[in-house]
Design a protein around this motif. Structure first.
Motif, short mmCIF file in Angstrom:
data_model
loop_
_atom_site.label_atom_id
_atom_site.label_comp_id
_atom_site.label_asym_id
_atom_site.label_seq_id
_atom_site.Cartn_x
_atom_site.Cartn_y
_atom_site.Cartn_z
N HIS A 1 107.19 -27.69 64.48
CA HIS A 1 108.31 -28.54 63.46
C HIS A 1 108.94 -27.11 62.68
N HIS B 1 111.85 -26.36 58.09
CA HIS B 1 111.89 -25.26 56.70
C HIS B 1 111.87 -23.99 56.96
N ASP C 1 109.94 -31.54 54.59
CA ASP C 1 108.89 -32.72 55.35
C ASP C 1 109.26 -34.12 54.78
#
Ligand code: FES
Ligand SMILES: [Fe+2]
Length: 371
Positions: free
Chosen positions: A185, A190, A310
């Motif tokens: 991810h 990010h 997150d």
């Protein structure tokens, strides 16, 4: 036989593992002579400190008629229930006084306990040991004892900085944990102009090995787009930097990065609050930037950004999860997630049968993915 090429379907069971230490509250939130509420594994707790500053944790329900003890009176030693004034020793939960008893009534009050939990302060957190099976609280159950001490962050030299970050996630412990160990991810969640863009995605190869109750990403030079690595590059030459990442049941992720005499280490936990909520706590210790007044802030800024990304992602995911979809875990990027489920199943099986846990990994192996 090679692994199936078809994606594997998997359902999370949201089962929370008792018999382990869990982070309950940041130590600097818990003051002497004050009572605080916390929830771990759906167990309501009242947490505080005695006159000496020693932390304690009791089930937040009076064994008499269930009154939340956090609403009671605390004198630094005994906690008095606000309903009928029963008093309890905060460290073992033992009943000390029942004001309604007359002098000729012989009820053995010292056999009555408010459920009490082993409690320790370690690296900025109050940890609570949730015993297995957990004390029912009400009645006659004596406090349980923890078989070991609460987990600690590895500190490689005596002088270091310490900081923590927290984020609550509206997903089960399993989604919290597999999100934490998920390498794929990164390029999508990010991104930041000062960090990386999704175009920096590239192929990676990492070695893994089994360790007791978990697995290790063996010592390696960190990815050029990992956070602490970029900071350490300022100190040491790239090849001398190594990092090791461990995951150990029930919820511990340890990362240690070394560059000559500089080091950075962190212990991240995902704590089950309820079946549908968890909390991420990152505690980091490091000896770089110690001379820089804003070094800690810089690190905190970088990590806060990641954790917030997150958190937002899992908040969105929770919307989809409402409808209870199946999960797909694909190789190799989701292999660590598969190991997590297998470890958990092996742990439960070992507990059920009393036979030593059979580790799901046969030996070291290499995984490849793009991130
Ligand atoms: S409910 Fe606590 S003393 Fe009665
Ligand atoms: Fe992430």
């Amino acid at each position: 036989m090679p692994e199936l090429d078809l994606p594997q379907r998997q359902t999370t069971d949201a089962l929370m593992l008792a018999g382990f230490w869990y982070r309950a509250l940041p130590a600097d939130h818990v003051h002497r002579n004050q009572l605080h509420k916390a929830t771990l594994l759906e167990i309501p707790l009242v947490i505080g400190r005695d006159l000496q500053g020693q932390p304690f944790a009791l089930r937040d329900a009076c064994p008499h008629r269930g009154m939340p003890l956090n609403r009671g009176k605390f004198d630094g030693e005994n906690l008095e229930c606000p309903y009928h004034g029963w008093q309890f020793d905060v460290h073992n939960g033992q009943c000390e006084l029942i004001p309604s008893l007359t002098s000729d009534q012989t009820l053995k009050i010292d056999r009555i306990y408010a459920g009490s939990y082993p409690c320790e302060e370690q690296d900025s957190f109050i940890w609570v040991y949730i015993s297995d099976p957990s004390p029912e609280g009400a009645g006659y159950s004596k406090p349980s004892e923890a078989p070991d001490a609460a987990p600690q962050i590895e500190k490689i030299s005596p002088k270091y900085n310490l900081a923590y970050l927290q984020a609550e996630m509206p997903v089960s412990i399993d989604h919290g944990i597999i999100g934490l160990m998920d390498p794929a991810h990164g390029p999508f969640v990010h991104q930041a102009w000062w960090w990386r863009t999704r175009h920096s995605i590239h192929e990676k190869k990492k070695n893994f090995e089994p360790i007791p109750n978990g697995f290790r990403m063996s010592a390696h030079t960190p990815s050029s787009n990992s956070a602490p690595y970029k900071l350490l590059r300022l100190y040491a030459d790239a090849d001398s930097i190594t990092t090791t990442i461990d995951f150990v049941l029930p919820n511990l992720r340890t990362e240690t990065i070394r560059a000559g005499k500089y080091w950075f280490s962190s212990l991240t936990t995902v704590t089950p609050i309820t079946r549908s909520h968890c909390r991420i706590d990152v505690v980091a210790a490091w000896n770089l930037f110690r001379w820089l007044p804003f070094g800690a802030d810089l690190l905190k800024f970088v990590f806060a950004k990641f954790v917030e990304q997150d958190r937002r992602t899992m908040e969105m995911q929770a919307e989809g999860l409402k409808h209870n979809p199946h999960l797909m875990l694909i190789d190799d990027a989701d292999r660590p997630a598969k190991w997590y489920f297998q470890l958990k199943a092996a742990h439960l099986e070992a507990k059920r049968t009393g036979v030593a846990m059979k580790h799901p990994m046969a030996g070291p192996l290499t995984l490849k993915w793009r991130s």
